[in-house]
Design an enzyme around this catalytic site. Structure first.
Site, short mmCIF file in Angstrom:
data_model
loop_
_atom_site.label_atom_id
_atom_site.label_comp_id
_atom_site.label_asym_id
_atom_site.label_seq_id
_atom_site.Cartn_x
_atom_site.Cartn_y
_atom_site.Cartn_z
CE LYS A 67 -4.40 -1.46 0.50
NZ LYS A 67 -4.22 -2.87 0.42
CE LYS A 100 -2.15 -13.16 -5.39
NZ LYS A 100 -2.68 -12.74 -4.24
CE LYS A 121 -11.23 -12.37 -4.41
NZ LYS A 121 -11.03 -12.53 -2.97
P1 ADP Z 1 -7.22 -11.92 -3.96
O1 ADP Z 1 -5.72 -11.71 -4.10
O2 ADP Z 1 -7.86 -12.14 -5.27
O3 ADP Z 1 -7.89 -10.81 -3.14
P2 ADP Z 1 -7.54 -13.44 -1.56
O4 ADP Z 1 -6.50 -12.62 -0.90
O5 ADP Z 1 -8.97 -13.27 -1.13
O6 ADP Z 1 -7.41 -13.24 -3.14
O7 ADP Z 1 -7.13 -14.96 -1.42
C1 ADP Z 1 -7.92 -16.03 -0.95
C2 ADP Z 1 -7.07 -17.28 -0.94
O8 ADP Z 1 -6.69 -17.61 -2.28
C3 ADP Z 1 -5.76 -17.13 -0.15
O9 ADP Z 1 -5.47 -18.35 0.51
C4 ADP Z 1 -4.75 -16.84 -1.23
O10 ADP Z 1 -3.45 -17.23 -0.83
C5 ADP Z 1 -5.28 -17.66 -2.40
N1 ADP Z 1 -4.88 -17.04 -3.67
C6 ADP Z 1 -5.35 -15.86 -4.16
N2 ADP Z 1 -4.79 -15.59 -5.35
C7 ADP Z 1 -3.94 -16.61 -5.62
C8 ADP Z 1 -3.06 -16.92 -6.71
N3 ADP Z 1 -2.97 -16.12 -7.77
N4 ADP Z 1 -2.33 -18.05 -6.64
C9 ADP Z 1 -2.43 -18.88 -5.57
N5 ADP Z 1 -3.24 -18.66 -4.51
C10 ADP Z 1 -3.99 -17.55 -4.52
#
Ligand code: ADP
Ligand code: TRP
Length: 320
Positions: free
Chosen positions: A110, A189, A192
């Site tokens: 951030k 990566k 969202k």
């Molecule tokens: P985002 O980055 O889309 O906001 P979250 O932080 O809500 O996703 O992640 C929810 C779960 O999914 C966590 O356990 C996170 O480590 C996993 N996750 C999210 N994006 C990925 C990715 N690109 N590759 C592997 N795991 C992921």
């Protein structure tokens, strides 16, 4: 073993969430006692509209159930239905070194992006530690981006145990190397927040559009291509059998096939893989009371476990 994980309702679930976390969550149910929750207090650090938060929470619940959460076996609930967690968060806040929080990626990112962070973003790992430690799990299945938060949780548990006596279990992260980081359509990566996702429950037309938008290099059709540097291949690999993967590697090596044809094949694979889940999701959508009842029952079971730990903690620190 006791397994625990949470997922933020900050948007629609995508392939990164599925392979990085949800797939393990579903599989771990067979042999373990699982606690899975919708981390709506965490989502409050980024989601600003009440209607969005309500909608995302409901969608995540429906999607999770459709993907195979078995509420008969697993305790499935909403984080905010367990008020013991914010209570424990405050107690843990007093043991949390500021330097450790300042080193956390979520906060540093951030700052690096010029965003003025609020206290919620800074304290996020303490809330996460509380909602892990309160259930005393052995294992926390997550994607690689959450590893640092689990390390903070472990540090905090050790600090607490040293100060007040052995009360918390020290949880282990569970990260599968082949699914550690799923790439998005732009090669970063999948997340969202980067708007580069392929969503699990999008329409067929949207799925085709997203797959066709996957970024590839400009190697001409007839030339050999490097599958090790290609996010299209990395996504294909998730859905392919070992034989199919080998065949695709050969296609890349030989040249003569364009990325468009690979995308077409990947599109078909994703569509077919999630087809049964779409059907299950439709039947859950037809029964809204089912989701509400499931979450209410889950919250009751989660509060039993959380309340027990919180009483022990309060006694240990001198509040009871
Ligand atoms: P985002 O980055 O889309 O906001 P979250 O932080 O809500 O996703 O992640 C929810 C779960 O999914 C966590 O356990 C996170 O480590 C996993 N996750 C999210 N994006 C990925 C990715 N690109 N590759 C592997 N795991 C992921
Ligand atoms: N921070 C996690 C994420 O962004 C979600 C989460 C909240 C979580 N509490 C948790 C994950 C406890 C595992 C355990 O994905």
């Amino acid at each position: 073993m006791r397994v625990l994980s949470g997922i933020q309702p900050s948007g629609r679930l995508h392939l990164g969430n599925y392979f990085g976390a949800i797939k393990q969550h579903i599989e771990l149910q067979a042999k373990n006692e699982c606690f899975y929750f919708i981390a709506d207090y965490h989502a409050l650090t980024t989601v600003r509209k009440a209607d969005d938060l309500r909608k995302f929470s409901q969608e995540v619940a429906i999607d999770y159930l459709a993907l195979g959460i078995d509420p008969q076996k697993t305790v499935f609930f909403r984080q905010s239905d367990v008020p013991e967690v914010p209570e424990l968060t405050w107690i843990l806040t007093n043991l949390m070194p500021l330097g450790l929080l300042e080193r956390c990626h979520s906060y540093k990112d951030k700052i690096a992006h010029g965003v003025t962070p609020h206290l919620g973003v800074f304290a996020y790992p303490v809330l996460m530690a509380a909602d892990i430690l309160i259930y005393k799990p052995d294992l926390v299945p997550v994607g690689k981006d959450q590893k640092q938060h689990i390390e903070v949780t472990r540090d905090l548990a050790i600090k607490f145990n040293t100060a007040y006596g052995e009360l918390f279990k020290i949880p282990e992260p569970h990260i599968l190397p082949q699914y550690a980081v799923i790439p998005g359509v732009d090669g970063q990566k999948m997340s969202k927040s980067y708007k580069n996702t392929i969503d699990i429950f999008c329409s067929e037309a949207e799925l085709r559009k997203r797959v066709m938008s996957i970024k590839t290099d400009s190697t001409p059709v007839e030339q050999p291509k490097d599958h090790t540097k290609c996010s299209l291949f990395a996504l294909y690999e998730l859905f392919a059998t070992p034989d199919e993967k080998k065949r695709m590697e050969d296609i890349y090596r030989k040249g003569g096939t364009g990325y468009g044809a690979v995308k077409e094949e990947l599109f078909g694979k994703i569509r077919d893989y999630f087809k049964p889940y779409h059907e299950r999701r439709n039947s859950i959508l037809a029964d809204p009371a089912y989701v509400a009842t499931t979450l209410r029952e889950g919250a009751g079971r989660a509060r039993d476990a959380a309340g027990k730990t919180l009483r022990e903690v309060k006694k240990a620190v001198g509040i009871i």
